[in-house]
Design an enzyme around this catalytic site. Structure first.
Site, PDB file in Angstrom:
ATOM      1  CD  GLU A  52      -3.190   0.574   0.410  1.00 43.64           C
ATOM      2  OE1 GLU A  52      -2.693   1.421  -0.362  1.00 43.64           O
ATOM      3  OE2 GLU A  52      -4.394   0.521   0.658  1.00 43.64           O
ATOM      4  CG  ASP A  62      -6.641   7.834   6.342  1.00 44.21           C
ATOM      5  OD1 ASP A  62      -6.036   8.514   7.175  1.00 44.21           O
ATOM      6  OD2 ASP A  62      -7.738   8.193   5.862  1.00 44.21           O
ATOM      7  CE  LYS A 110      -2.790  10.530   6.144  1.00 43.27           C
ATOM      8  NZ  LYS A 110      -3.989  11.189   5.600  1.00 43.27           N
ATOM      9  CB  VAL A 163       0.781  13.331   2.652  1.00 45.23           C
ATOM     10  CG1 VAL A 163       1.230  13.976   3.961  1.00 45.23           C
ATOM     11  CG2 VAL A 163       0.248  11.933   2.904  1.00 45.23           C
TER      12      VAL A 163
HETATM   13  P1  IMP Z   1      -7.934   3.749   4.247  1.00 41.24           P
HETATM   14  O1  IMP Z   1      -8.872   2.739   3.682  1.00 41.24           O
HETATM   15  O2  IMP Z   1      -8.679   4.826   4.993  1.00 41.24           O
HETATM   16  O3  IMP Z   1      -6.837   3.172   5.099  1.00 41.24           O
HETATM   17  O4  IMP Z   1      -7.337   4.542   3.035  1.00 41.24           O
HETATM   18  C1  IMP Z   1      -6.317   4.075   2.310  1.00 41.24           C
HETATM   19  C2  IMP Z   1      -6.240   4.736   0.960  1.00 41.24           C
HETATM   20  O5  IMP Z   1      -6.682   6.090   0.996  1.00 41.24           O
HETATM   21  C3  IMP Z   1      -4.802   4.800   0.521  1.00 41.24           C
HETATM   22  O6  IMP Z   1      -4.465   3.666  -0.233  1.00 41.24           O
HETATM   23  C4  IMP Z   1      -4.750   6.080  -0.273  1.00 41.24           C
HETATM   24  O7  IMP Z   1      -5.030   5.815  -1.626  1.00 41.24           O
HETATM   25  C5  IMP Z   1      -5.816   6.948   0.296  1.00 41.24           C
HETATM   26  N1  IMP Z   1      -5.261   7.965   1.240  1.00 41.24           N
HETATM   27  C6  IMP Z   1      -5.292   7.946   2.590  1.00 41.24           C
HETATM   28  N2  IMP Z   1      -4.680   9.015   3.115  1.00 41.24           N
HETATM   29  C7  IMP Z   1      -4.228   9.735   2.069  1.00 41.24           C
HETATM   30  C8  IMP Z   1      -3.487  10.975   1.969  1.00 41.24           C
HETATM   31  O8  IMP Z   1      -3.105  11.638   2.945  1.00 41.24           O
HETATM   32  N3  IMP Z   1      -3.192  11.382   0.700  1.00 41.24           N
HETATM   33  C9  IMP Z   1      -3.584  10.698  -0.423  1.00 41.24           C
HETATM   34  N4  IMP Z   1      -4.272   9.537  -0.369  1.00 41.24           N
HETATM   35  C10 IMP Z   1      -4.608   9.072   0.873  1.00 41.24           C
END
Ligand code: IMP
Ligand code: MG
Length: 180
Positions: free
Chosen positions: A98, A102, A130, A152
């Site tokens: 990945e 997030d 994060k 970011v």
């Molecule tokens: P999660 O499902 O919330 O963990 O999100 C993961 C996905 O969200 C990552 O693979 C990224 O594509 C996108 N993402 C999360 N945070 C950021 C950021 O700060 N900048 C750009 N893409 C993000």
């Protein structure tokens, strides 16, 4: 520098050091094993390209594409599979790669999906993390660099499909998205 960028959070040199460190670890841990790396498109493609060249053991690879964000900077919480992996995972050790973790919702979905295909193991490698934003508990075996709760861009990460080509990981100016 790009006008929408507030500052560099992680420099390309720090990123390069992190990639070398993870590549070494992965090469040691999977020595003698059938490893397949599954990159999560689109964000992971830059990291993936660097990481595989820091890995010194034979490695197969494929990509999967998911979407959860749309054009917003906040996750919708709904993960959509856009492109599946083509390779068979039976009897192989899977490493999901990945760009950033997030909430953890994307990875939870992907781990559950790939687990149904009888791999010998499934582990996770991310360039950035994060942890303060996590909504679901996800084990991350290979974590590059932990960052604070900031949106970011760069090193593969986008805002509205742009800025993936920035070589450093940068913080976007809040007014770029907060007024929209
Ligand atoms: P999660 O499902 O919330 O963990 O999100 C993961 C996905 O969200 C990552 O693979 C990224 O594509 C996108 N993402 C999360 N945070 C950021 C950021 O700060 N900048 C750009 N893409 C993000
Ligand atoms: Mg993305």
């Amino acid at each position: 520098m790009n006008n929408d960028i507030e500052r560099i959070l992680v420099s390309k040199q720090e990123i390069s050091d992190m990639v070398i460190r993870l590549g070494k670890l992965i090469s040691e841990d999977y020595k003698g094993k059938q490893l397949i790396i599954i990159g999560v498109l689109k964000g992971s493609f830059v990291f993936m390209a660097d990481l595989i060249r820091a890995i010194t053991i034979p490695v197969d690879m494929d990509f999967i594409a998911v979407s959860s964000y749309g054009d917003s900077t906040k996750t919708s919480g709904v993960v959509r599979l856009i492109k599946d992996a083509d390779v068979t995972l039976t009897g192989k050790h899977v490493l999901i790669v990945e760009d950033i973790i997030d909430t953890g919702l994307t990875l939870k979905y992907l781990k559950e999906l790939l687990a149904t295909r009888s791999p010998l193991s499934i582990k996770v490698c991310t360039a950035f993390d994060k942890p303060s934003r996590r909504k679901v508990d996800i084990k991350v075996e290979y974590s590059g660099i932990e960052i604070p709760d900031e949106y970011v861009v760069g090193y593969g990460l986008d805002y509205k499909s742009l800025m993936r080509n920035l070589p450093d990981l940068c913080i976007l100016k809040p007014d770029v998205y907060s007024i929209k």
